[in-house]
Enzyme design. Structure first.
Site, PDB file in Angstrom:
ATOM      1  N   SER A  15      21.006  28.197 -19.786  1.00  0.00           N
ATOM      2  CA  SER A  15      20.204  27.068 -19.315  1.00  0.00           C
ATOM      3  C   SER A  15      18.726  27.426 -19.337  1.00  0.00           C
ATOM      4  CB  SER A  15      20.623  26.742 -17.886  1.00  0.00           C
ATOM      5  OG  SER A  15      19.656  25.939 -17.243  1.00  0.00           O
TER       6      SER A  15
ATOM      7  N   TYR B  38      22.530  29.785  -8.746  1.00  0.00           N
ATOM      8  CA  TYR B  38      23.077  29.260 -10.007  1.00  0.00           C
ATOM      9  C   TYR B  38      22.310  29.840 -11.203  1.00  0.00           C
ATOM     10  CZ  TYR B  38      23.041  26.138 -14.007  1.00  0.00           C
ATOM     11  OH  TYR B  38      23.040  25.652 -15.291  1.00  0.00           O
TER      12      TYR B  38
ATOM     13  N   LYS C 192      23.336  32.605 -14.468  1.00  0.00           N
ATOM     14  CA  LYS C 192      23.095  32.440 -15.909  1.00  0.00           C
ATOM     15  C   LYS C 192      22.311  33.638 -16.453  1.00  0.00           C
ATOM     16  CE  LYS C 192      25.127  28.483 -16.641  1.00  0.00           C
ATOM     17  NZ  LYS C 192      26.346  28.416 -17.467  1.00  0.00           N
TER      18      LYS C 192
HETATM   19  C1  UD1 Z   1      18.763  20.793 -12.894  1.00  0.00           C
HETATM   20  C2  UD1 Z   1      18.791  22.198 -12.349  1.00  0.00           C
HETATM   21  C3  UD1 Z   1      18.880  23.150 -13.498  1.00  0.00           C
HETATM   22  C4  UD1 Z   1      20.148  22.864 -14.281  1.00  0.00           C
HETATM   23  C5  UD1 Z   1      20.137  21.412 -14.733  1.00  0.00           C
HETATM   24  C6  UD1 Z   1      21.487  21.077 -15.325  1.00  0.00           C
HETATM   25  C7  UD1 Z   1      17.525  22.032 -10.250  1.00  0.00           C
HETATM   26  C8  UD1 Z   1      16.317  22.483  -9.498  1.00  0.00           C
HETATM   27  N1  UD1 Z   1      17.620  22.431 -11.537  1.00  0.00           N
HETATM   28  O1  UD1 Z   1      17.612  20.654 -13.723  1.00  0.00           O
HETATM   29  O2  UD1 Z   1      18.889  24.467 -13.027  1.00  0.00           O
HETATM   30  O3  UD1 Z   1      20.229  23.707 -15.394  1.00  0.00           O
HETATM   31  O4  UD1 Z   1      19.915  20.542 -13.635  1.00  0.00           O
HETATM   32  O5  UD1 Z   1      21.566  19.753 -15.712  1.00  0.00           O
HETATM   33  O6  UD1 Z   1      18.350  21.321  -9.725  1.00  0.00           O
HETATM   34  N2  UD1 Z   1      14.710  13.878  -9.951  1.00  0.00           N
HETATM   35  C9  UD1 Z   1      14.336  12.802  -9.170  1.00  0.00           C
HETATM   36  N3  UD1 Z   1      15.302  12.157  -8.452  1.00  0.00           N
HETATM   37  C10 UD1 Z   1      16.621  12.515  -8.488  1.00  0.00           C
HETATM   38  C11 UD1 Z   1      16.984  13.611  -9.297  1.00  0.00           C
HETATM   39  C12 UD1 Z   1      16.017  14.274 -10.006  1.00  0.00           C
HETATM   40  O7  UD1 Z   1      13.150  12.434  -9.104  1.00  0.00           O
HETATM   41  O8  UD1 Z   1      17.455  11.881  -7.817  1.00  0.00           O
HETATM   42  C13 UD1 Z   1      13.678  14.544 -10.770  1.00  0.00           C
HETATM   43  C14 UD1 Z   1      13.547  16.041 -10.523  1.00  0.00           C
HETATM   44  O9  UD1 Z   1      12.593  16.295  -9.517  1.00  0.00           O
HETATM   45  C15 UD1 Z   1      13.105  16.531 -11.903  1.00  0.00           C
HETATM   46  C16 UD1 Z   1      13.779  15.570 -12.877  1.00  0.00           C
HETATM   47  O10 UD1 Z   1      14.086  14.411 -12.108  1.00  0.00           O
HETATM   48  O11 UD1 Z   1      11.716  16.406 -12.050  1.00  0.00           O
HETATM   49  C17 UD1 Z   1      15.068  16.113 -13.478  1.00  0.00           C
HETATM   50  O12 UD1 Z   1      15.939  16.536 -12.436  1.00  0.00           O
HETATM   51  P1  UD1 Z   1      17.470  16.944 -12.722  1.00  0.00           P
HETATM   52  O13 UD1 Z   1      18.105  15.890 -13.541  1.00  0.00           O
HETATM   53  O14 UD1 Z   1      18.115  17.270 -11.420  1.00  0.00           O
HETATM   54  O15 UD1 Z   1      17.351  18.225 -13.639  1.00  0.00           O
HETATM   55  P2  UD1 Z   1      16.539  19.588 -13.375  1.00  0.00           P
HETATM   56  O16 UD1 Z   1      16.131  19.738 -11.980  1.00  0.00           O
HETATM   57  O17 UD1 Z   1      15.489  19.671 -14.420  1.00  0.00           O
END
Ligand code: UD1
Length: 337
Positions: free
Chosen positions: A124, A148, A152
């Site tokens: 990842s 997590y 990895k």
């Molecule tokens: C997350 C994991 C990452 C993992 C990946 C797998 C974290 C910190 N990181 O990545 O380690 O490999 O998933 O798919 O969880 N966001 C919102 N609202 C939400 C959900 C997310 O605003 O309800 C924003 C987050 O702040 C971020 C973006 O959307 O900026 C993407 O979030 P997400 O889809 O959870 O992925 P990652 O955090 O990048």
């Protein structure tokens, strides 16, 4: 060629099985169904008109692994099986180390015993921690910010040490950016347990009216609109990357590492806007506090995968949102109906 896919019933695993079968590979799956459904396997079989040999077993079960390698003539392994929720990993770190790290060591020992030394590992972009600059290249410094991510990184380190000790291995470490979307048929897709943690599965539930509004985790990042930026990649493009990696291993690649992303970042608000186009409705959102541990910006430099694998993501954000919504619309309860 016969490929063992661990975690083959899961989100990325099922899409990869489909591409493998369509490309003429034979597929054997081991999956304990802890966060996946046998229905995904059935649907892949239906879509391809081909069979998958399925074992409902845990990778911690050494006896089961030995049996599979004994019966099946495995040529290579694609290893997806593992736990993947960041928040949960902070609450139950031992479980994450046991399943992800010990599970992988079990698998590697059995592979070694049967002299099957071709492996694609599902890593990842989380292994880059909070990168100093973007786009992220494979030789950037590695670090972990949660258990997590640490699993990895630990597995990657184990694989590098294993290769140093025995050059007979061919190992492709694939670092995924943010996989979203679904197969265009809408028959297979992402089906998370409970309330989704990740952005796009959450948006999908809001689009279906199942959840009230999207929580945008912070709008005061140092980005154009203040929300986080990620490299979202269509899961089918990602799955195809695994086929390219297998092809590379078969040419005695040694140990190789690739970023799989599109090379382009979209902000949270841009994703919401694109999803609104896909589902043709307004999606309510509220800005809330930042999520602890989140970084501002992450996107890949995937040129190495293009140069060495001939792989490139070709599906754009419209297709990602359209296919995500199509899957959710056709399967409001995921696989459980
Ligand atoms: C997350 C994991 C990452 C993992 C990946 C797998 C974290 C910190 N990181 O990545 O380690 O490999 O998933 O798919 O969880 N966001 C919102 N609202 C939400 C959900 C997310 O605003 O309800 C924003 C987050 O702040 C971020 C973006 O959307 O900026 C993407 O979030 P997400 O889809 O959870 O992925 P990652 O955090 O990048």
């Amino acid at each position: 060629m016969r490929i063992l896919v661990t975690g083959g019933a899961g989100y990325i695993g099922s899409h990869t099985c489909l591409e493998l079968l369509n490309d003429g590979y034979e597929v054997v799956v081991i999956d304990n169904l802890s966060n996946s459904s046998i229905e995904a396997i059935k649907r892949v079989e239906k879509l391809t008109g081909k069979n998958i040999k399925f074992y409902e077993n845990d990778i911690l079960d050494t006896e089961a692994l030995l049996k599979i390698f004994d019966i099946e003539n495995i040529d290579a392994v694609i290893h997806f099986a593992g736990l993947k929720a960041v928040g949960e990993s902070c609450m139950m770190p031992l479980q994450y180390f046991k399943v992800n790290v010990t599970g992988t060591i079990n698998l590697l020992e059995v592979m070694e015993k049967y002299k099957v030394k071709n492996l694609v590992f599902s890593s990842s972009a989380t292994v880059y921690g909070d990168p100093a600059t973007v786009p992220i290249k494979e030789d950037f410094p590695l670090s972990a910010t949660n258990p997590y991510g640490r699993t990895k990184l630990m597995i990657e380190d184990i694989l590098r040490d294993l290769y140093r000790a025995d050059k007979g291995w061919n190992i492709a470490i694939l670092r995924y950016f943010n996989p979203i979307g679904a197969h265009e048929s809408g028959e297979i897709g992402e089906d998370p347990n409970g309330i989704p943690n990740n952005l796009v599965p959450y948006i999908a539930k809001v689009a279906m009216g199942e959840l009230k509004e999207i929580n945008v985790f912070g709008d005061n990042y140092d980005t154009a609109d203040g929300t986080g930026i990620r490299d979202f990649i269509h899961v089918v493009d990602l799955a195809i990357g695994h086929i390219k990696a297998i092809e590379r291993l078969m040419k005695n690649s040694g140990l190789v590492t690739y970023n799989l992303g599109t090379g382009r970042g979209y902000s949270v608000l841009e994703i919401i806007q694109n999803y609104e186009k896909a589902c043709n409705k307004k999606l309510p959102y509220v800005v809330v506090d930042r999520r602890p541990g989140d970084i501002a910006v992450s996107y890949a430099d995937s040129s190495k995968a293009y140069e060495e694998l001939g792989w490139k993501a070709v599906r754009g954000i419209d297709e990602m949102c359209r296919d995500s919504y199509n899957w959710q619309y056709k399967n409001p309860k995921g696989y459980s109906e």
